[in-house]
Design an enzyme around this catalytic site. Structure first.
Site, short mmCIF file in Angstrom:
data_model
loop_
_atom_site.label_atom_id
_atom_site.label_comp_id
_atom_site.label_asym_id
_atom_site.label_seq_id
_atom_site.Cartn_x
_atom_site.Cartn_y
_atom_site.Cartn_z
N GLU A 1 -6.93 4.99 7.60
CA GLU A 1 -6.64 6.41 7.30
C GLU A 1 -7.82 7.06 6.59
O GLU A 1 -8.09 8.24 6.79
CB GLU A 1 -5.35 6.50 6.47
N HIS B 1 -9.67 1.54 4.59
CA HIS B 1 -8.41 1.69 5.32
C HIS B 1 -8.64 2.66 6.48
O HIS B 1 -9.39 3.62 6.36
CB HIS B 1 -7.32 2.21 4.38
N GLY C 1 2.22 2.18 10.72
CA GLY C 1 3.21 3.25 10.60
C GLY C 1 3.90 3.61 11.90
O GLY C 1 4.59 4.63 11.97
N LYS D 1 0.24 4.25 -0.38
CA LYS D 1 -0.36 5.48 0.17
C LYS D 1 -0.03 6.66 -0.74
O LYS D 1 0.04 6.48 -1.95
CB LYS D 1 0.09 5.68 1.63
N GLU E 1 -5.86 -4.71 10.28
CA GLU E 1 -4.79 -3.75 10.54
C GLU E 1 -5.06 -3.00 11.83
O GLU E 1 -5.80 -2.00 11.83
CB GLU E 1 -4.70 -2.74 9.39
N SER F 1 3.00 -2.29 10.24
CA SER F 1 4.46 -2.36 10.43
C SER F 1 5.05 -3.73 10.10
O SER F 1 5.98 -4.19 10.76
CB SER F 1 4.84 -1.94 11.86
N ASN G 1 0.87 -1.17 0.00
CA ASN G 1 0.00 0.00 0.00
C ASN G 1 0.91 1.22 0.00
O ASN G 1 1.47 1.57 1.03
CB ASN G 1 -0.90 -0.03 1.25
#
Ligand code: PGA
Length: 250
Positions: free
Chosen positions: A98, A96, A174, A12, A168, A213, A10
């Site tokens: 985010e 996701h 991250g 991003k 996730e 991660s 991904n």
């Protein structure tokens, strides 16, 4: 559908077109393990170019990172499922964390995206996962089950079999902090059991990826877990050699 081993990157909001093409060409030219599907979640402007680059490499799929939750209409700046389909996109990441956090996407919106994608014979990569507070309270199991039910449980058996799920935990995205292999397995098993209760045996056909991660140092242990079918990888998918080494971690 049969359960697949998948390494999904991904990217991003990273890379420019040159970097994107370089990365795709690098992967195409490497020895990749057999029976592992590589998925690259690339930014919208690079989709078409990357799809052309990967023609002839059936084990590398280019995915979009998002789509809109309505079929079409007055939504300035947004990208619809049919637009993606018309340029050859087959897989789309939806829900996701985010997107949920920064763009206020709800379970209903994510569920609509899944529905529209399946209606157009495309594959959703559905993300779920709990925030740190929920993990600390110990209610992560029910939190994630709720996300799964809200977005996916209107699907029938044939439809759910096509969905790829990515667990996730938000506290691991991250942050450099990864769920332990045991924590990942526990949640993946819980998701699969939840799916089995609703859909029966078809739950064994669904790939459940771990994200948060993943890196070349921890991928092997994570992917060895019985219910972990691969990873959705952010930061470590941006580096050529690092991502290749994750591909070889199955
Ligand atoms: P990360 O991102 O690997 O950088 O933690 C994972 C993701 O957000 O998909």
């Amino acid at each position: 559908m049969t359960r697949q081993k998948i390494a999904a990157g991904n990217w991003k909001m990273n890379k420019d077109l040159n970097d994107a093409v370089k990365m795709v060409r690098f992967l195409i030219n490497q020895d990749r393990p057999k029976n592992i599907l590589t998925v690259l979640g690339v930014p919208f402007p690079f989709l078409q170019t990357c799809i052309k680059e990967t023609r002839g490499s059936a084990d590398i799929i280019i995915a979009a990172q998002n789509c809109h939750h309505k079929e079409n209409g007055a939504f300035t700046g947004e990208v619809s499922v049919t637009m993606l389909k018309s340029i050859g996109v087959s897989h789309v990441i939806v829900g996701h964390s985010e997107r949920r956090e920064y763009f206020f996407e709800t379970d209903e919106m994510v569920g609509n995206k899944v529905r529209i994608l399946l209606n157009h014979s495309m594959i959703p990569i559905f993300c779920c996962g709990e925030p740190l507070k929920v993990r600390k309270e110990g209610s992560h199991g029910s939190y994630v089950k709720h996300q799964v039910s809200k977005a996916l449980y209107s699907l029938n058996e044939e439809e759910i079999a096509k969905v790829i799920i990515a667990y996730e935990p938000i506290w691991a995205i991250g942050t450099g902090e990864t769920a332990s292999p045991e924590q990942a397995q526990e949640m993946h098993h819980s998701i699969r059991t939840h799916l089995r209760d609703k859909y029966g045996k078809v739950s064994d056909e669904i790939s459940i990826l771990y994200g948060g991660s993943v890196n070349p140092g921890n991928a092997k242990e994570l992917f060895r877990q019985a219910d972990v079918d691969g990873g959705l990888i952010g930061g470590a998918s941006l580096q050529e050699k690092g991502f290749l080494s994750i591909l070889h971690s199955f």
